[in-house]
Design a protein around this motif. Structure first.
Motif, PDB file in Angstrom:
ATOM      1  N   PRO A 124      26.088 -16.981   3.770  1.00  0.00           N
ATOM      2  CA  PRO A 124      26.024 -15.618   3.221  1.00  0.00           C
ATOM      3  C   PRO A 124      25.277 -15.573   1.887  1.00  0.00           C
ATOM      4  CG  PRO A 124      28.252 -16.161   3.931  1.00  0.00           C
ATOM      5  CD  PRO A 124      27.477 -17.436   3.936  1.00  0.00           C
ATOM      6  N   MET A 125      24.550 -14.487   1.678  1.00  0.00           N
ATOM      7  CA  MET A 125      23.895 -14.194   0.409  1.00  0.00           C
ATOM      8  C   MET A 125      24.709 -13.100  -0.264  1.00  0.00           C
ATOM      9  SD  MET A 125      20.066 -14.123   2.074  1.00  0.00           S
ATOM     10  CE  MET A 125      19.493 -12.928   0.860  1.00  0.00           C
ATOM     11  N   LYS A 126      25.236 -13.387  -1.462  1.00  0.00           N
ATOM     12  CA  LYS A 126      26.149 -12.448  -2.113  1.00  0.00           C
ATOM     13  C   LYS A 126      25.611 -11.994  -3.461  1.00  0.00           C
ATOM     14  CE  LYS A 126      30.294 -14.514  -0.049  1.00  0.00           C
ATOM     15  NZ  LYS A 126      31.622 -15.126  -0.324  1.00  0.00           N
ATOM     16  N   ALA A 127      25.830 -10.703  -3.744  1.00  0.00           N
ATOM     17  CA  ALA A 127      25.574 -10.144  -5.065  1.00  0.00           C
ATOM     18  C   ALA A 127      26.918  -9.628  -5.566  1.00  0.00           C
ATOM     19  CB  ALA A 127      24.551  -9.023  -4.990  1.00  0.00           C
ATOM     20  N   GLY A 128      27.558 -10.400  -6.425  1.00  0.00           N
ATOM     21  CA  GLY A 128      28.928 -10.085  -6.817  1.00  0.00           C
ATOM     22  C   GLY A 128      29.844 -10.310  -5.633  1.00  0.00           C
ATOM     23  N   ASP A 129      30.642  -9.305  -5.298  1.00  0.00           N
ATOM     24  CA  ASP A 129      31.539  -9.409  -4.149  1.00  0.00           C
ATOM     25  C   ASP A 129      30.895  -8.881  -2.862  1.00  0.00           C
ATOM     26  OD1 ASP A 129      33.547 -10.437  -5.751  1.00  0.00           O
ATOM     27  OD2 ASP A 129      34.358  -8.457  -6.230  1.00  0.00           O
ATOM     28  N   GLN A 130      29.683  -8.394  -2.964  1.00  0.00           N
ATOM     29  CA  GLN A 130      29.013  -7.773  -1.819  1.00  0.00           C
ATOM     30  C   GLN A 130      28.125  -8.772  -1.088  1.00  0.00           C
ATOM     31  OE1 GLN A 130      26.458  -4.527  -2.858  1.00  0.00           O
ATOM     32  NE2 GLN A 130      26.210  -3.829  -0.740  1.00  0.00           N
ATOM     33  N   VAL A 131      28.271  -8.839   0.229  1.00  0.00           N
ATOM     34  CA  VAL A 131      27.393  -9.674   1.045  1.00  0.00           C
ATOM     35  C   VAL A 131      26.158  -8.848   1.376  1.00  0.00           C
ATOM     36  CG1 VAL A 131      27.146 -11.008   3.169  1.00  0.00           C
ATOM     37  CG2 VAL A 131      29.372 -10.889   2.028  1.00  0.00           C
ATOM     38  N   ILE A 132      25.001  -9.288   0.894  1.00  0.00           N
ATOM     39  CA  ILE A 132      23.773  -8.508   1.090  1.00  0.00           C
ATOM     40  C   ILE A 132      22.889  -9.100   2.176  1.00  0.00           C
ATOM     41  CG2 ILE A 132      23.805  -7.674  -1.264  1.00  0.00           C
ATOM     42  CD1 ILE A 132      21.573  -9.659  -1.895  1.00  0.00           C
ATOM     43  N   GLY A 133      23.278 -10.266   2.689  1.00  0.00           N
ATOM     44  CA  GLY A 133      22.477 -10.868   3.742  1.00  0.00           C
ATOM     45  C   GLY A 133      23.016 -12.226   4.134  1.00  0.00           C
ATOM     46  N   VAL A 134      22.312 -12.866   5.067  1.00  0.00           N
ATOM     47  CA  VAL A 134      22.679 -14.208   5.523  1.00  0.00           C
ATOM     48  C   VAL A 134      21.408 -15.029   5.685  1.00  0.00           C
ATOM     49  CG1 VAL A 134      23.674 -15.565   7.405  1.00  0.00           C
ATOM     50  CG2 VAL A 134      24.755 -13.422   6.723  1.00  0.00           C
ATOM     51  N   LEU A 135      21.438 -16.232   5.139  1.00  0.00           N
ATOM     52  CA  LEU A 135      20.365 -17.202   5.339  1.00  0.00           C
ATOM     53  C   LEU A 135      20.740 -18.087   6.519  1.00  0.00           C
ATOM     54  CD1 LEU A 135      17.815 -18.828   4.489  1.00  0.00           C
ATOM     55  CD2 LEU A 135      19.328 -20.134   2.955  1.00  0.00           C
ATOM     56  N   SER A 136      19.837 -18.204   7.498  1.00  0.00           N
ATOM     57  CA  SER A 136      20.122 -18.968   8.713  1.00  0.00           C
ATOM     58  C   SER A 136      19.169 -20.161   8.837  1.00  0.00           C
ATOM     59  CB  SER A 136      19.961 -18.089   9.956  1.00  0.00           C
ATOM     60  OG  SER A 136      20.733 -16.914   9.855  1.00  0.00           O
ATOM     61  N   LEU A 137      19.740 -21.306   9.170  1.00  0.00           N
ATOM     62  CA  LEU A 137      18.947 -22.511   9.406  1.00  0.00           C
ATOM     63  C   LEU A 137      19.221 -23.005  10.820  1.00  0.00           C
ATOM     64  CD1 LEU A 137      19.722 -24.385   6.047  1.00  0.00           C
ATOM     65  CD2 LEU A 137      17.897 -22.728   6.498  1.00  0.00           C
ATOM     66  N   TYR A 138      18.174 -23.399  11.525  1.00  0.00           N
ATOM     67  CA  TYR A 138      18.285 -23.862  12.913  1.00  0.00           C
ATOM     68  C   TYR A 138      17.564 -25.196  13.065  1.00  0.00           C
ATOM     69  CZ  TYR A 138      19.184 -18.859  13.752  1.00  0.00           C
ATOM     70  OH  TYR A 138      19.678 -17.583  13.722  1.00  0.00           O
ATOM     71  N   THR A 139      18.149 -26.082  13.880  1.00  0.00           N
ATOM     72  CA  THR A 139      17.480 -27.343  14.167  1.00  0.00           C
ATOM     73  C   THR A 139      17.682 -27.718  15.628  1.00  0.00           C
ATOM     74  OG1 THR A 139      17.285 -29.676  13.545  1.00  0.00           O
ATOM     75  CG2 THR A 139      19.471 -28.702  13.424  1.00  0.00           C
ATOM     76  N   LEU A 140      16.808 -28.568  16.132  1.00  0.00           N
ATOM     77  CA  LEU A 140      16.847 -28.977  17.536  1.00  0.00           C
ATOM     78  C   LEU A 140      17.774 -30.163  17.769  1.00  0.00           C
ATOM     79  CD1 LEU A 140      13.023 -28.715  18.367  1.00  0.00           C
ATOM     80  CD2 LEU A 140      14.791 -26.947  18.484  1.00  0.00           C
ATOM     81  N   HIS A 141      18.464 -30.614  16.731  1.00  0.00           N
ATOM     82  CA  HIS A 141      19.320 -31.804  16.842  1.00  0.00           C
ATOM     83  C   HIS A 141      20.784 -31.443  16.576  1.00  0.00           C
ATOM     84  CE1 HIS A 141      15.593 -34.055  16.852  1.00  0.00           C
ATOM     85  NE2 HIS A 141      15.244 -33.432  15.733  1.00  0.00           N
ATOM     86  N   PRO A 142      21.726 -32.021  17.306  1.00  0.00           N
ATOM     87  CA  PRO A 142      23.149 -31.758  17.060  1.00  0.00           C
ATOM     88  C   PRO A 142      23.636 -32.443  15.791  1.00  0.00           C
ATOM     89  CG  PRO A 142      22.909 -33.424  18.752  1.00  0.00           C
ATOM     90  CD  PRO A 142      21.520 -32.939  18.447  1.00  0.00           C
ATOM     91  N   ASP A 143      24.660 -31.880  15.187  1.00  0.00           N
ATOM     92  CA  ASP A 143      25.284 -32.462  13.982  1.00  0.00           C
ATOM     93  C   ASP A 143      24.245 -32.796  12.919  1.00  0.00           C
ATOM     94  OD1 ASP A 143      27.951 -32.563  15.208  1.00  0.00           O
ATOM     95  OD2 ASP A 143      27.085 -34.124  16.479  1.00  0.00           O
ATOM     96  N   ALA A 144      23.299 -31.893  12.744  1.00  0.00           N
ATOM     97  CA  ALA A 144      22.138 -32.203  11.907  1.00  0.00           C
ATOM     98  C   ALA A 144      22.350 -31.903  10.429  1.00  0.00           C
ATOM     99  CB  ALA A 144      20.918 -31.437  12.414  1.00  0.00           C
ATOM    100  N   PHE A 145      23.185 -30.925  10.116  1.00  0.00           N
ATOM    101  CA  PHE A 145      23.303 -30.498   8.723  1.00  0.00           C
ATOM    102  C   PHE A 145      24.430 -31.252   8.015  1.00  0.00           C
ATOM    103  CE2 PHE A 145      21.462 -26.670  10.801  1.00  0.00           C
ATOM    104  CZ  PHE A 145      20.245 -26.680  10.130  1.00  0.00           C
ATOM    105  N   THR A 146      24.069 -31.910   6.935  1.00  0.00           N
ATOM    106  CA  THR A 146      25.025 -32.669   6.143  1.00  0.00           C
ATOM    107  C   THR A 146      25.630 -31.775   5.061  1.00  0.00           C
ATOM    108  OG1 THR A 146      23.371 -33.364   4.518  1.00  0.00           O
ATOM    109  CG2 THR A 146      23.621 -34.722   6.512  1.00  0.00           C
ATOM    110  N   ALA A 147      26.597 -32.337   4.338  1.00  0.00           N
ATOM    111  CA  ALA A 147      27.188 -31.603   3.216  1.00  0.00           C
ATOM    112  C   ALA A 147      26.135 -31.297   2.166  1.00  0.00           C
ATOM    113  CB  ALA A 147      28.327 -32.409   2.607  1.00  0.00           C
TER     114      ALA A 147
END
Length: 231
Positions: A124-147
């Motif tokens: 989520p992209m937030k301005a204060g307490d308001q959610v103004i959007g969402v950043l999405s990331l996609y990959t072709l590999h499972p379990d791809a995103f680390t901490a």
């Protein structure tokens, strides 16, 4: 300097450059385009995109790095269901580690699996307490995103939130200035044609705005374009 220190320095430099780029961006569209392009190169992802919340409470596609992301977004907007909408509504990060094993959104799952996407991260992209959007990331590999990937995505989302909120405020101010100019021009037409003072001319515009349930700006624009008040 250790490797981790070097990486941290590079990350800091990269985000500093992004901050400058976002500051120089011309409006919301250019701002989010810079965000998704940065994400594509800074993150461990194949595609990236941004969905924005509008003033009416709806969601709209802001920017994508590939048509496949637009198709995935569109399917969710049409059905009203999917992880990007869940992140937008809740303000919480949604991570699908393996699309093939996550059946929370069956229709979305089949759509994304057909595109051979295996991992998805929505931040989520937030301005204060308001959610103004969402950043999405996609990959072709499972379990791809680390901490670390998620941490970088959150930093990027914060940069994006500030930039988008600022760009929207500037666009709102620009529209307000434009509206004042239009109203002033329309008042001038009425004052000259009917020998009215400024208060009387404004009262005429306001009455027509109320009677026709039309924005004052639009009444002024109509008068300027046609030299006639709305019927």
């Amino acid at each position: 300097m250790t490797t981790s220190d070097s990486d941290a320095s590079l990350d800091a430099d990269a985000f500093a450059r992004l901050a400058v780029e976002l500051h120089d961006a011309d409006g919301v569209d250019d701002t989010i385009e810079a965000v998704v392009q940065f994400a594509l190169h800074a993150e461990n992802c194949t595609y990236a995109g941004v969905v924005l919340a509008t003033a009416g409470g709806r969601a709209e596609i802001g920017a994508v790095t590939d048509p496949v992301v637009e198709a995935i977004y569109t399917a969710q907007l049409n059905t009203g269901d999917g992880p990007v909408l869940a992140a937008l509504a809740s303000g919480l990060t949604v991570y699908v580690a393996d699309v093939g094993k996550d059946d929370r959104w069956p229709h979305w799952q089949s759509e994304v699996a057909a595109a051979k996407i295996r991992s998805v991260l929505h931040v989520p992209m937030k301005a204060g307490d308001q959610v103004i959007g969402v950043l999405s990331l996609y990959t072709l590999h499972p379990d791809a995103f680390t901490a670390d990937d998620e941490a970088i995505a959150h930093i990027l989302a914060r940069h994006a939130s500030v930039a988008v909120a600022t760009a929207r405020q500037e666009e709102t101010m620009a529209r307000a200035v434009d509206a004042r100019k239009l109203v002033g021009q329309a008042m001038g037409i009425l004052m000259e044609r009917f020998d009215l003072d400024s208060d009387q001319a404004f009262a005429v515009l306001r009455r027509y705005s109320q009677d026709t349930n039309t924005k004052l700006r639009d009444v002024a624009q109509h008068l300027i374009d046609t030299r006639k008040l709305p019927s």
